[in-house]
Design an enzyme around this catalytic site. Structure first.
Site, PDB file in Angstrom:
ATOM      1  N   ARG A 186     -83.400   7.040  20.892  1.00 56.37           N
ATOM      2  CA  ARG A 186     -83.644   5.760  20.082  1.00 56.37           C
ATOM      3  C   ARG A 186     -85.159   5.712  19.990  1.00 56.37           C
ATOM      4  O   ARG A 186     -85.625   5.717  18.728  1.00 56.37           O
ATOM      5  CB  ARG A 186     -82.783   4.741  20.367  1.00 56.37           C
ATOM      6  N   ASP A 187     -85.731   5.282  21.004  1.00 60.30           N
ATOM      7  CA  ASP A 187     -87.038   5.001  21.022  1.00 60.30           C
ATOM      8  C   ASP A 187     -87.906   6.396  20.604  1.00 60.30           C
ATOM      9  O   ASP A 187     -88.994   6.134  19.789  1.00 60.30           O
ATOM     10  CB  ASP A 187     -87.645   4.622  22.201  1.00 60.30           C
ATOM     11  N   HIS A 211     -90.024  -0.331  30.778  1.00 59.96           N
ATOM     12  CA  HIS A 211     -90.038   0.597  29.772  1.00 59.96           C
ATOM     13  C   HIS A 211     -91.554   0.712  29.313  1.00 59.96           C
ATOM     14  O   HIS A 211     -91.991  -0.269  28.572  1.00 59.96           O
ATOM     15  CB  HIS A 211     -89.205  -0.289  28.542  1.00 59.96           C
ATOM     16  N   HIS A 235     -94.545   2.429  27.402  1.00 56.72           N
ATOM     17  CA  HIS A 235     -95.134   3.408  26.428  1.00 56.72           C
ATOM     18  C   HIS A 235     -96.471   3.976  27.052  1.00 56.72           C
ATOM     19  O   HIS A 235     -97.127   3.272  27.843  1.00 56.72           O
ATOM     20  CB  HIS A 235     -95.558   2.671  25.262  1.00 56.72           C
ATOM     21  N   CYS A 245     -92.817   1.956  18.674  1.00 57.74           N
ATOM     22  CA  CYS A 245     -92.146   1.019  17.820  1.00 57.74           C
ATOM     23  C   CYS A 245     -92.940   0.855  16.451  1.00 57.74           C
ATOM     24  O   CYS A 245     -94.205   0.679  16.401  1.00 57.74           O
ATOM     25  CB  CYS A 245     -92.272  -0.503  18.593  1.00 57.74           C
ATOM     26  N   ASN A 296     -93.026   6.811  24.521  1.00 54.15           N
ATOM     27  CA  ASN A 296     -92.459   6.428  25.799  1.00 54.15           C
ATOM     28  C   ASN A 296     -93.274   7.252  26.735  1.00 54.15           C
ATOM     29  O   ASN A 296     -93.660   8.427  26.437  1.00 54.15           O
ATOM     30  CB  ASN A 296     -91.180   6.202  25.896  1.00 54.15           C
TER      31      ASN A 296
HETATM   32  P1  HMG Z   1     -83.277  -9.010   7.709  1.00 57.13           P
HETATM   33  O1  HMG Z   1     -83.794  -8.194   6.514  1.00 57.13           O
HETATM   34  O2  HMG Z   1     -84.030 -10.244   7.998  1.00 57.13           O
HETATM   35  O3  HMG Z   1     -81.624  -9.001   7.631  1.00 57.13           O
HETATM   36  O4  HMG Z   1     -83.426  -7.815   8.922  1.00 57.13           O
HETATM   37  P2  HMG Z   1     -80.607  -9.977   6.971  1.00 57.13           P
HETATM   38  O5  HMG Z   1     -79.701 -10.607   8.031  1.00 57.13           O
HETATM   39  O6  HMG Z   1     -81.300 -11.034   6.204  1.00 57.13           O
HETATM   40  O7  HMG Z   1     -79.899  -8.791   6.218  1.00 57.13           O
HETATM   41  C1  HMG Z   1     -80.608  -8.331   5.074  1.00 57.13           C
HETATM   42  C2  HMG Z   1     -79.829  -7.018   4.772  1.00 57.13           C
HETATM   43  O8  HMG Z   1     -79.922  -6.215   6.035  1.00 57.13           O
HETATM   44  C3  HMG Z   1     -78.379  -7.400   4.423  1.00 57.13           C
HETATM   45  O9  HMG Z   1     -77.799  -6.279   3.640  1.00 57.13           O
HETATM   46  C4  HMG Z   1     -77.575  -7.085   5.933  1.00 57.13           C
HETATM   47  O10 HMG Z   1     -76.422  -6.590   5.791  1.00 57.13           O
HETATM   48  C5  HMG Z   1     -78.357  -5.879   6.448  1.00 57.13           C
HETATM   49  P3  HMG Z   1     -77.893  -6.585   2.155  1.00 57.13           P
HETATM   50  O11 HMG Z   1     -77.041  -7.566   1.643  1.00 57.13           O
HETATM   51  O12 HMG Z   1     -79.430  -6.677   1.621  1.00 57.13           O
HETATM   52  O13 HMG Z   1     -77.462  -5.194   1.644  1.00 57.13           O
HETATM   53  N1  HMG Z   1     -78.439  -5.820   8.156  1.00 57.13           N
HETATM   54  C6  HMG Z   1     -77.898  -4.624   8.474  1.00 57.13           C
HETATM   55  N2  HMG Z   1     -77.480  -3.376   7.994  1.00 57.13           N
HETATM   56  C7  HMG Z   1     -77.227  -2.671   9.058  1.00 57.13           C
HETATM   57  N3  HMG Z   1     -77.073  -2.968  10.425  1.00 57.13           N
HETATM   58  C8  HMG Z   1     -77.486  -4.007  10.880  1.00 57.13           C
HETATM   59  C9  HMG Z   1     -78.091  -5.144   9.809  1.00 57.13           C
HETATM   60  N4  HMG Z   1     -78.406  -6.386   9.880  1.00 57.13           N
HETATM   61  C10 HMG Z   1     -78.786  -6.675   8.622  1.00 57.13           C
HETATM   62  N5  HMG Z   1     -77.540  -4.306  12.068  1.00 57.13           N
HETATM   63  C11 HMG Z   1     -83.052  -7.057  10.879  1.00 57.13           C
HETATM   64  C12 HMG Z   1     -83.272  -8.181  10.174  1.00 57.13           C
HETATM   65  C13 HMG Z   1     -82.933  -7.486  12.549  1.00 57.13           C
HETATM   66  C14 HMG Z   1     -81.643  -6.558  10.606  1.00 57.13           C
HETATM   67  C15 HMG Z   1     -84.161  -6.071  10.834  1.00 57.13           C
HETATM   68  O14 HMG Z   1     -85.553  -6.780  11.010  1.00 57.13           O
HETATM   69  C16 HMG Z   1     -84.141  -4.887  11.636  1.00 57.13           C
HETATM   70  O15 HMG Z   1     -83.281  -3.900  11.655  1.00 57.13           O
HETATM   71  N6  HMG Z   1     -85.070  -4.654  12.449  1.00 57.13           N
HETATM   72  C17 HMG Z   1     -85.097  -3.603  13.616  1.00 57.13           C
HETATM   73  C18 HMG Z   1     -86.563  -3.222  13.713  1.00 57.13           C
HETATM   74  C19 HMG Z   1     -86.503  -2.061  14.896  1.00 57.13           C
HETATM   75  O16 HMG Z   1     -85.486  -1.348  15.000  1.00 57.13           O
HETATM   76  N7  HMG Z   1     -87.650  -2.052  15.469  1.00 57.13           N
HETATM   77  C20 HMG Z   1     -87.730  -1.063  16.648  1.00 57.13           C
HETATM   78  C21 HMG Z   1     -86.844  -1.165  17.871  1.00 57.13           C
HETATM   79  S1  HMG Z   1     -87.680  -2.567  18.984  1.00 57.13           S
HETATM   80  C22 HMG Z   1     -88.562  -1.398  20.100  1.00 57.13           C
HETATM   81  O17 HMG Z   1     -88.881  -0.387  19.482  1.00 57.13           O
HETATM   82  C23 HMG Z   1     -88.980  -2.076  21.229  1.00 57.13           C
HETATM   83  C24 HMG Z   1     -88.284  -1.505  22.518  1.00 57.13           C
HETATM   84  O18 HMG Z   1     -88.349   0.130  22.608  1.00 57.13           O
HETATM   85  C25 HMG Z   1     -88.899  -2.113  23.728  1.00 57.13           C
HETATM   86  C26 HMG Z   1     -90.555  -1.813  23.735  1.00 57.13           C
HETATM   87  O19 HMG Z   1     -90.921  -0.883  23.604  1.00 57.13           O
HETATM   88  O20 HMG Z   1     -91.098  -2.799  24.121  1.00 57.13           O
HETATM   89  C27 HMG Z   1     -87.035  -1.906  22.366  1.00 57.13           C
HETATM   90 MG    MG Z   2     -89.947   1.079  23.076  1.00 56.62          MG
END
Ligand code: HMG
Ligand code: MG
Length: 289
Positions: free
Chosen positions: A2-3, A194, A196, A227, A236
């Site tokens: 995933r990451d 975790h 990086h 990210c 990572n």
């Molecule tokens: P949003 O645009 O604010 O969502 O995104 P919304 O609730 O307003 O919905 C908008 C549209 O998205 C809708 O569809 C929803 O159905 C759809 P539409 O009506 O426009 O067709 N939607 C989804 N579709 C599929 N799966 C879902 C989903 N949720 C809503 N789950 C949201 C909010 C959270 C969805 C968005 O901001 C997002 O997906 N963000 C993810 C970002 C991400 O993945 N970042 C990387 C991971 S975190 C990371 O890397 C850090 C970590 O590794 C730890 C570290 O390193 O510290 C974990």
């Molecule tokens: Mg990460």
């Protein structure tokens, strides 16, 4: 997975993802975060999460988990019969807003629709707190924020919280101070790290955690990842580098380093670029060279 894959320029086809999952399982890894049920508009590289989770079935004793931001993600995870999800929130407001389009308070409130229903459906839930060591937008972050969020996630039903150095700025004494604060409130088995490896200090930070009782460390084969919503975030800590160090220290991980190295080669071939991991590049037996 995933990451690693969420931040690769190339979108790896389903077959390549399944090949890499298989190679990681063969290396002896027992907990693999295989994908992410986030918005495909936000993370197009993992838009095939439903397919990946449906095709990849974990053997006995192995857990496949997936990142899950909200109730919609949980519904997808349930449909794909994933047994563990991970929710995520940042210790800094700006990164959280850029990453999930909500404030920290709103994000935690929305987890009411995710964590408890997942538990009721028999799933395990892990939590992430990002930007604990620093934020790409706000700079220094008060570690007390991470302590408060981690405690809240555990109280909501997460079995463990992984503390993220999202942009790889941590150094050992800083890590010691953060862990002292966290471990005053939370037992070490409920904490993971975790790190990086943006600045090459991830392993040094892991060693501090290990000596303070932490036993779970996230890593990414070959050092892939980052990210997309944290500018400058590199991969990572490479899983091979972590396992190499632990093996040298006599710490049993259950991972076969040679097979893990081979998995790194698979990772490199599917993403189509040279990966940064040190052991990945030097080889396991490089002292004989
Ligand atoms: P949003 O645009 O604010 O969502 O995104 P919304 O609730 O307003 O919905 C908008 C549209 O998205 C809708 O569809 C929803 O159905 C759809 P539409 O009506 O426009 O067709 N939607 C989804 N579709 C599929 N799966 C879902 C989903 N949720 C809503 N789950 C949201 C909010 C959270 C969805 C968005 O901001 C997002 O997906 N963000 C993810 C970002 C991400 O993945 N970042 C990387 C991971 S975190 C990371 O890397 C850090 C970590 O590794 C730890 C570290 O390193 O510290 C974990
Ligand atoms: Mg990460």
């Amino acid at each position: 997975m995933r990451d690693g894959l969420q931040n690769e320029r190339a979108t790896v086809p389903l077959r390549g993802k399944l090949r890499l999952i298989d190679a990681l399982v063969r290396a002896g890894l027992r907990r693999i975060e295989i994908t992410s049920f986030v918005s495909p508009k936000w993370i197009p590289q993992l838009a095939d999460a439903d397919e990946v989770a449906k095709h990849a079935r974990p053997p006995e004793g192995v857990t496949f988990s997936a990142l899950c931001p909200n109730a919609r993600g949980l519904a997808r995870a349930r449909a794909a019969r994933i047994s563990e999800i991970a929710v995520f929130v940042s210790a800094s407001e700006t990164h959280n807003k850029k990453n999930v389009n909500k404030t920290v308070t709103e994000t935690l409130a929305a987890f009411e629709d995710t964590i408890a229903p997942a538990r009721e459906a028999g799933m395990r839930v892990r939590g992430y707190v990002s930007t604990v060591w620093g934020c790409p937008y706000e700079g220094e972050v008060d570690p007390k924020k991470a302590v408060a969020i981690a405690s809240r996630l555990l109280a909501m039903g997460c079995y463990q919280v992984s503390l993220g150095d999202t942009i790889g700025v941590g150094t050992p004494r800083h890590t010691e101070r953060i862990l002292e604060l966290v471990l005053a409130d939370v037992p070490p088995e409920q904490i993971a790290m975790h790190m990086h490896d943006t600045r090459g200090v991830a392993l040094a930070n892991v060693l501090v955690g290990l000596e303070m009782g932490v036993r779970d460390f996230d890593a990414s084969v070959g050092g892939m990842g980052g990210c997309p919503y944290a500018p400058g975030a590199a991969g990572n800590l490479a899983t091979e580098d972590l396992v190499y160090m632990l093996r040298g220290m006599g710490v049993e991980t259950g991972v076969d380093l040679e097979r893990l190295w081979e998995a790194g080669k698979v990772a490199e071939s599917i993403v189509g670029r040279a990966l940064p991991g040190k052991v990945h590049q030097a080889g396991v037996q490089s002292l004989r060279a």
